[in-house]
Design an enzyme around this catalytic site. Structure first.
Site, PDB file in Angstrom:
ATOM      1  N   ASN A   1       0.843  -1.192   0.000  1.00 56.88           N
ATOM      2  CA  ASN A   1       0.000   0.000   0.000  1.00 56.88           C
ATOM      3  C   ASN A   1       0.885   1.252   0.000  1.00 56.88           C
ATOM      4  O   ASN A   1       2.107   1.165  -0.039  1.00 56.88           O
ATOM      5  CB  ASN A   1      -0.949  -0.034   1.201  1.00 56.88           C
ATOM      6  CG  ASN A   1      -2.303   0.549   0.882  1.00 56.88           C
ATOM      7  OD1 ASN A   1      -2.405   1.536   0.164  1.00 56.88           O
ATOM      8  ND2 ASN A   1      -3.358  -0.043   1.420  1.00 56.88           N
TER       9      ASN A   1
ATOM     10  N   HIS B   1      24.837   1.251  11.142  1.00 58.94           N
ATOM     11  CA  HIS B   1      25.946   2.190  11.325  1.00 58.94           C
ATOM     12  C   HIS B   1      26.739   1.756  12.555  1.00 58.94           C
ATOM     13  O   HIS B   1      26.173   1.165  13.488  1.00 58.94           O
ATOM     14  CB  HIS B   1      25.423   3.619  11.518  1.00 58.94           C
ATOM     15  CG  HIS B   1      24.664   4.130  10.320  1.00 58.94           C
ATOM     16  ND1 HIS B   1      25.283   4.786   9.283  1.00 58.94           N
ATOM     17  CD2 HIS B   1      23.350   4.061  10.001  1.00 58.94           C
ATOM     18  CE1 HIS B   1      24.379   5.106   8.375  1.00 58.94           C
ATOM     19  NE2 HIS B   1      23.197   4.679   8.779  1.00 58.94           N
TER      20      HIS B   1
END
Length: 212
Positions: free
Chosen positions: A86, A116
């Site tokens: 959607n 990270h």
């Protein structure tokens, strides 16, 4: 031996820096194609499918995505047959994102592969990496679900709206919350492994004293 490029390091799942000419070109390609997709007439289903077929690593028969869509590179994401997303899907596809057949995703789902360093110095130096995401066949992700790096969700599992999935989920369960936790099984869980029977030990008969 030739030193590998940052793009090669990224595709290998290693630490890399995004300051790479090829990665910059790949990103520009993805942003141009997603812009074209997001500004195409939403009733032009053939046009939308043509753009996604060019953008993505694979787009299965009968799959459908409602714009807008965001992704990093596109070629790292594949959709299985009849998968549906959607409005507002985000595919942070620095690593591969594999979406199985018949998957359904509500509005605002985020599939996030980037990681990270926790250590401040390499993070300041802009090193990063990514871990792949796998969404199994017939999974339903409710609106606003976030799937974190490295997660695999087994077939037939349902994840409730707004949940954050930080670890793998097995097949056939309902999981909700932040972090997402299993609240019940939707299919019969696998039977536990049989434990070998331990032979019964028959106690030795006690001697019966004779007449005095």
């Amino acid at each position: 031996m030739t030193e590998r490029t940052m793009r090669e390091r990224m595709l290998a799942g290693e630490l890399y820096r995004a300051e790479d000419p090829q990665l910059a070109a790949d990103d520009a390609r993805a942003q141009a194609l997603t812009h074209r997709f997001n500004t195409t007439d939403p009733t032009d289903h053939e046009g939308l499918r043509a753009v996604l077929t060019e953008l993505l690593g694979g787009f299965g028969e009968g799959a459908y995505v409602r714009p807008p869509l965001r992704c990093d590179y596109g070629y790292q994401t594949t959709f299985g047959a009849r998968a549906f997303a959607n409005w507002g899907l985000v595919c942070n596809d620095v690593a591969t994102i594999t979406i199985g057949d018949d998957v359904q995703m509500g509005p605002g789902v985020q599939l996030l592969t980037s990681t990270h360093p926790l250590e401040p110095d390499p993070r300041r130096d802009k090193w990063e990496a990514a871990k792949p995401i796998v969404i199994g066949d017939n999974v339903w992700l409710g609106g606003g679900v976030i799937v974190c790096p490295g997660v695999t969700i087994g077939a037939d599992t349902v994840v409730g709206a707004g949940s954050v999935v930080v670890r793998d989920l097995p097949a056939g369960v309902l999981a909700v919350g932040n972090p997402a936790r299993i609240v019940r099984h939707l299919t019969d869980p696998p039977a536990p492994a049989a434990t070998p029977a331990t032979p019964a030990t028959t106690p030795a008969p006690m001697a019966t004293p004779g007449p005095a």
